[in-house]
Design a protein around this motif. Structure first.
Motif, PDB file in Angstrom:
ATOM      1  N   GLU A   1       0.769  -1.274  -0.060  1.00  0.00           N
ATOM      2  CA  GLU A   1      -0.209  -0.104   0.085  1.00  0.00           C
ATOM      3  C   GLU A   1       0.972   1.273   0.173  1.00  0.00           C
ATOM      4  O   GLU A   1       0.556   1.941  -0.771  1.00  0.00           O
TER       5      GLU A   1
ATOM      6  N   GLN B   1       2.201   1.760  -3.516  1.00  0.00           N
ATOM      7  CA  GLN B   1       1.375   2.348  -4.416  1.00  0.00           C
ATOM      8  C   GLN B   1       1.028   3.793  -4.057  1.00  0.00           C
ATOM      9  O   GLN B   1       0.994   4.707  -5.050  1.00  0.00           O
ATOM     10  N   ILE B   2       0.734   4.364  -2.785  1.00  0.00           N
ATOM     11  CA  ILE B   2       0.493   5.476  -2.356  1.00  0.00           C
ATOM     12  C   ILE B   2       1.779   6.471  -2.899  1.00  0.00           C
ATOM     13  O   ILE B   2       1.467   7.512  -3.358  1.00  0.00           O
TER      14      ILE B   2
ATOM     15  N   MET C   1       3.757   6.113  -5.268  1.00  0.00           N
ATOM     16  CA  MET C   1       3.608   6.112  -6.935  1.00  0.00           C
ATOM     17  C   MET C   1       2.514   7.391  -7.008  1.00  0.00           C
ATOM     18  O   MET C   1       2.693   7.985  -8.049  1.00  0.00           O
ATOM     19  N   ASP C   2       1.390   7.148  -6.516  1.00  0.00           N
ATOM     20  CA  ASP C   2       0.403   8.068  -6.584  1.00  0.00           C
ATOM     21  C   ASP C   2       0.786   9.454  -6.531  1.00  0.00           C
ATOM     22  O   ASP C   2       0.450  10.286  -7.309  1.00  0.00           O
TER      23      ASP C   2
ATOM     24  N   PRO D   1      -5.442   2.074  -1.350  1.00  0.00           N
ATOM     25  CA  PRO D   1      -5.263   3.001  -2.721  1.00  0.00           C
ATOM     26  C   PRO D   1      -6.026   2.015  -3.869  1.00  0.00           C
ATOM     27  O   PRO D   1      -5.820   0.980  -3.966  1.00  0.00           O
TER      28      PRO D   1
ATOM     29  N   GLU E   1      -5.655   1.963  -7.205  1.00  0.00           N
ATOM     30  CA  GLU E   1      -4.971   1.236  -8.128  1.00  0.00           C
ATOM     31  C   GLU E   1      -4.280   0.086  -7.537  1.00  0.00           C
ATOM     32  O   GLU E   1      -3.850  -0.686  -8.475  1.00  0.00           O
ATOM     33  N   LEU E   2      -4.327  -0.246  -6.518  1.00  0.00           N
ATOM     34  CA  LEU E   2      -4.069  -1.599  -5.672  1.00  0.00           C
ATOM     35  C   LEU E   2      -4.935  -2.566  -5.930  1.00  0.00           C
ATOM     36  O   LEU E   2      -4.695  -3.684  -6.129  1.00  0.00           O
ATOM     37  N   TYR E   3      -6.099  -2.115  -5.414  1.00  0.00           N
ATOM     38  CA  TYR E   3      -7.039  -3.074  -4.984  1.00  0.00           C
ATOM     39  C   TYR E   3      -8.068  -3.200  -6.271  1.00  0.00           C
ATOM     40  O   TYR E   3      -8.598  -4.303  -6.399  1.00  0.00           O
TER      41      TYR E   3
ATOM     42  N   VAL F   1       1.124  -1.107 -12.047  1.00  0.00           N
ATOM     43  CA  VAL F   1      -0.033  -1.402 -11.282  1.00  0.00           C
ATOM     44  C   VAL F   1      -0.133  -2.926 -11.415  1.00  0.00           C
ATOM     45  O   VAL F   1      -0.518  -3.796 -10.370  1.00  0.00           O
TER      46      VAL F   1
END
Lengths: 324, 324
Positions: free
Chosen positions: A142, A145-146, A148-149, B24, B26-28, B102
């Motif tokens: 997580e 991903q955050i 990268m966001d 997030p 784009e992860l889920y 992703v």
């Protein structure tokens, strides 16, 4: 108390002894390769330290400690692909040395090997420790991903940033300490307190890293000063500066961030001047201190002999004195 | 005995009910997306079937069954990146719909979610079932790597090919059946026999798939006839043909494989003619029969009422009658 340095050395030796199947070579060689690149082995050493602190035998914690190191290197292998990084500690990354597919699949099998090593604990701790490991692993994904966001966002706020570094960096430290404590015989309350200590300390440490990138002594820091500024990385300092800046300062900062033709040194100098004018270092120092205090507070509440707690305080102080 | 079709339907409904965090996104989101694309849900249904066969309550096996489906879809998400596949079942693949990063990171967290679901078993089975899951997962990764290695190799022999399809396709079937059997109350001996049944049947099924690609009825097969030939895929038929061909036939086959200007239909026709001249279909039929026989032999030895075994025989026959 075993010395942290000795625990790191024990981990290094044990990592070197880890063996994987010979076939298929492109699946397993990258695992040995990335593990051989080294690093400070801090996460697994902390797991052993936690076990030792509660009077456990560190031999019982060695496989789970290796699991944490294998897991950490799995995240590095996949992060390097996602970040398109050619080098790690001066050596070619796995997707560079082999190819991207090798990096993906070797990483996958590393995660599974991490679970295999983590399962080498007594039956009565198995479920509890795997639950912690699962939460840790999900948290790291997580956080990545955050992070990268954030690269695509211009509205990141401090609260989100702290949560990102908590997930990406700090939960592994907390998880490693909690697993080690449980193996060492700690009850769940003390294990949770030690986990909180590690998590808060991890956040403080990452904030310090943000500060040192700009204000650190290049010789002691060991990295290029201003690297985060050059890459427009959304650190605590930049997010705080974007929050505080108004009028001309805001315009100037946005101009610098958008302009790709700056000479690196000029960019570092200009952004640092803005940081100085806004006093963001003080905000960062204060925020870092908030999390260091939370860490020490958790530590104080642990049911351990005073000398063991002092050992942890010294360790934390050692981590936090890199400044200047 | 519950009907397989009903078990597949139960899995489909349960997959639809699986929820993941919103953030997030784009992860889920890609996890829910790839799971929604569907499929026959055969692997998790077999896990439930095994539990049912040994008199267990299939509700107790539902989470591990979902774990197998989540795991399977994790491998699809990463395989699609590695194969550079734009479509899966007519829908955009995850790395196409979002992006490659992703696909990598969502896949990683799917593997962890698979472990979380697989852990929802009684304590006394936890270690045993996770050991099976680990071995299954490692096997699938090894199979995928060996399959990718085959693309670059020209000296693949039949024995290696069988081992590749065993790892890539069959071990998951064996693993799913074994886990279901143990949850259903089977002893380890019967669980292993049922696992062997699944693994051998999986190999036979893959060999049948190779045969049907060339010799199947296009309407019943549901895929383009000759797809493997067009892509030079190293199937049992091609490897056997390369082994058997001599003189002019060998030269011609190599010429066809090397020539990229062939019209697809001509290529399929020419290679099929070579297969026919060498009689490779008979070899493949015989090899398939060898593994089907091994599957039935394992089945015969299981300590289950005759009607339950007949159920499994009917299931196996159903899988193997797709020919022509």
């Amino acid at each position: 108390m075993k010395k942290l340095k000795d625990l790191q050395e024990l981990i290094s030796q044990s990592v070197d002894k880890l063996t994987f199947p010979l076939h298929p070579a492109e699946l397993y060689e990258p695992i040995s390769y990335i593990l051989s690149i080294g690093g400070k082995r801090m996460r697994p050493a902390l797991l052993l330290m936690a076990c030792d602190l509660f009077g456990g035998n560190i031999d019982d914690a060695l496989s789970p400690a290796l699991a944490i190191e294998v897991f950490h290197n799995f995240t590095l292998m996949h992060d390097d692909i996602m970040d398109n990084a050619p080098l790690r500690r001066g050596r070619a990354t796995v997707h560079e040395k082999w190819n991207q597919n090798v990096g993906i699949l070797s990483g996958d099998v590393m995660l599974i090997e991490g679970y295999k090593l983590m399962m080498k604990v007594p039956d009565h701790l198995l479920r509890q420790i795997l639950d912690i490991f699962n939460n840790t692993a999900v948290g790291v994904c997580e956080g990545q991903q955050i992070d990268m966001d954030f690269e695509r966002r211009s509205d990141v706020i401090i609260k989100e940033y702290i949560e990102m570094i908590r997930l990406k960096t700090a939960v592994v430290l907390g998880g490693a300490l909690k697993i080690g404590a449980l193996i060492g015989g700690a009850d769940i309350k003390d294990a949770n307190l030690l986990s909180n200590f590690g998590e808060y300390l991890g956040i403080a440490f990452q904030l310090q890293d943000d500060i040192l990138d700009v204000y650190g002594d290049p010789e002691k820091f060991g990295k290029q000063v201003g690297g985060d500024i050059i890459s427009n990385k959304k650190t605590y300092l930049l997010i705080k500066a974007l929050e505080l800046a108004g009028g001309e300062t805001a315009t100037e900062l946005q101009h610098i961030l958008a302009n790709k033709d700056f000479i690196n040194e000029d960019k570092v100098q200009a952004v640092t001047a803005i940081y100085n004018s806004l006093g963001v270092k003080q905000y960062a120092d204060d925020q870092m201190q908030v999390y260091a205090d939370k860490a020490f507070e958790a530590l104080d509440a642990i049911n351990l002999p005073e000398e063991h707690k002092q050992y942890l305080r010294d360790f934390a102080d050692g981590l936090m004195v890199r400044e200047n």
